[in-house]
Design a protein around this motif. Structure first.
Motif, short mmCIF file in Angstrom:
data_model
loop_
_atom_site.label_atom_id
_atom_site.label_comp_id
_atom_site.label_asym_id
_atom_site.label_seq_id
_atom_site.Cartn_x
_atom_site.Cartn_y
_atom_site.Cartn_z
N ARG A 69 0.84 -1.20 0.00
CA ARG A 69 0.00 0.00 0.00
C ARG A 69 0.87 1.25 0.00
NH1 ARG A 69 -4.08 -0.71 4.06
NH2 ARG A 69 -5.23 -1.59 2.34
N LEU A 70 1.88 1.28 0.86
CA LEU A 70 2.79 2.43 0.91
C LEU A 70 3.55 2.57 -0.41
CD1 LEU A 70 4.22 4.73 2.38
CD2 LEU A 70 5.82 3.02 3.30
N GLY A 71 4.00 1.45 -0.97
CA GLY A 71 4.71 1.50 -2.26
C GLY A 71 3.83 2.05 -3.36
N ALA A 72 2.57 1.62 -3.41
CA ALA A 72 1.65 2.12 -4.44
C ALA A 72 1.39 3.61 -4.25
CB ALA A 72 0.35 1.34 -4.40
N ILE A 73 1.28 4.06 -3.01
CA ILE A 73 1.06 5.49 -2.75
C ILE A 73 2.28 6.30 -3.17
CG2 ILE A 73 0.77 7.19 -0.90
CD1 ILE A 73 -1.09 5.09 0.45
N LEU A 74 3.49 5.80 -2.87
CA LEU A 74 4.71 6.49 -3.31
C LEU A 74 4.73 6.63 -4.83
CD1 LEU A 74 7.46 4.83 -1.08
CD2 LEU A 74 6.50 7.12 -0.84
N LEU A 75 4.35 5.57 -5.51
CA LEU A 75 4.35 5.62 -6.98
C LEU A 75 3.27 6.56 -7.50
CD1 LEU A 75 4.99 1.85 -7.61
CD2 LEU A 75 6.57 3.73 -8.08
N LEU A 76 2.12 6.61 -6.85
CA LEU A 76 1.07 7.53 -7.27
C LEU A 76 1.47 8.99 -7.05
CD1 LEU A 76 -2.08 5.58 -6.06
CD2 LEU A 76 -1.58 6.26 -8.42
N VAL A 77 2.23 9.24 -5.98
CA VAL A 77 2.71 10.61 -5.72
C VAL A 77 3.55 11.10 -6.88
CG1 VAL A 77 4.35 11.91 -4.27
CG2 VAL A 77 2.57 10.52 -3.21
N TYR A 78 4.28 10.20 -7.50
CA TYR A 78 5.07 10.56 -8.68
C TYR A 78 4.23 10.51 -9.96
CZ TYR A 78 7.99 9.74 -12.71
OH TYR A 78 8.53 9.81 -13.96
N TRP A 79 3.46 9.45 -10.14
CA TRP A 79 2.83 9.15 -11.43
C TRP A 79 1.70 10.10 -11.79
CZ3 TRP A 79 5.55 5.99 -14.28
CH2 TRP A 79 5.01 5.49 -15.45
N VAL A 80 0.89 10.53 -10.83
CA VAL A 80 -0.25 11.40 -11.12
C VAL A 80 0.22 12.76 -11.66
CG1 VAL A 80 -2.24 12.61 -10.12
CG2 VAL A 80 -1.84 10.20 -9.58
N PRO A 81 1.11 13.49 -10.96
CA PRO A 81 1.55 14.76 -11.54
C PRO A 81 2.25 14.60 -12.88
CG PRO A 81 2.25 14.58 -9.25
CD PRO A 81 1.68 13.26 -9.64
N LEU A 82 3.08 13.57 -13.00
CA LEU A 82 3.77 13.33 -14.27
C LEU A 82 2.77 13.20 -15.41
CD1 LEU A 82 6.51 12.17 -15.75
CD2 LEU A 82 5.14 10.09 -15.63
N THR A 83 1.72 12.45 -15.20
CA THR A 83 0.72 12.22 -16.25
C THR A 83 0.09 13.52 -16.71
OG1 THR A 83 0.29 10.01 -15.42
CG2 THR A 83 -1.42 11.00 -16.79
N PHE A 84 -0.30 14.36 -15.76
CA PHE A 84 -0.99 15.59 -16.13
C PHE A 84 -0.05 16.68 -16.64
CE2 PHE A 84 -4.22 13.46 -13.67
CZ PHE A 84 -5.36 13.74 -14.41
N ILE A 85 1.21 16.62 -16.27
CA ILE A 85 2.17 17.64 -16.75
C ILE A 85 2.72 17.27 -18.13
CG2 ILE A 85 4.44 18.64 -16.33
CD1 ILE A 85 3.79 18.46 -13.32
N VAL A 86 3.12 16.02 -18.30
CA VAL A 86 3.84 15.62 -19.51
C VAL A 86 2.89 15.23 -20.64
CG1 VAL A 86 5.48 13.96 -20.45
CG2 VAL A 86 5.88 14.96 -18.20
N HIS A 87 1.81 14.55 -20.32
CA HIS A 87 0.93 14.02 -21.37
C HIS A 87 -0.35 14.83 -21.48
CE1 HIS A 87 3.75 10.82 -21.74
NE2 HIS A 87 3.56 10.42 -20.51
N ASP A 88 -0.20 16.12 -21.62
CA ASP A 88 -1.35 17.04 -21.70
C ASP A 88 -1.86 17.14 -23.14
OD1 ASP A 88 0.94 18.27 -22.56
OD2 ASP A 88 0.51 20.20 -21.62
#
Length: 140
Positions: A69-88
């Motif tokens: 659960r902690l690992g998935a949250i760490l990855l989401l902390v990175y992955w969500v902003p990346l998705t909206f910033i880079v793949h707009d």
């Protein structure tokens, strides 16, 4: 059979994060240039190495099934902003190659986020680090 599929799923899900962490490390200068293009000029060392740590440790936790659960949250902390910033894709001209590619990458990242949300709510199967340590007996 469910435990085998759980292990294979964790391996496949975590592989993309290990690969991206390696890519950030191996192509550090190119990634800094890309960060500048996307307007991320504030403390690039912190952002770049922070992303590498989140990707590596989050991917490792998901892979091993330890504190998943902690690992998935760490990855989401990175992955969500990346998705909206880079793949707009909404910033691209519709019906162009760039629009099509960015929308595909955006949807791929949404699917990965869905997998991470499932991992955050899922208890790993028999093949996880904690269970292996709990069932291993040391003879004295």
């Amino acid at each position: 059979m469910q435990d085998i599929f759980d292990l294979i799923g964790r391996i496949l899900l975590s592989f993309i994060f290990f690969f991206e962490a390696y890519d950030y490390f191996a192509f550090e200068q190119l990634n800094r240039e890309a960060m500048t293009i996307y307007g991320m000029t504030w403390n690039q060392d912190f952002l770049l190495y922070g992303a590498i740590l989140l990707l590596f440790f989050g991917g490792l936790m998901v892979l091993l099934g330890y504190r998943m659960r902690l690992g998935a949250i760490l990855l989401l902390v990175y992955w969500v902003p990346l998705t909206f910033i880079v793949h707009d894709f909404w910033e691209e001209v519709p019906n162009t190659e760039a629009y099509r590619l960015q929308s595909l990458f955006f949807m791929k990242n949404l699917a990965i986020m869905g997998g991470l949300l499932l991992a955050a709510t899922h208890v790993s199967g028999r093949y996880r680090l904690r269970r292996l340590f709990a069932t291993t007996r040391v003879r004295g």
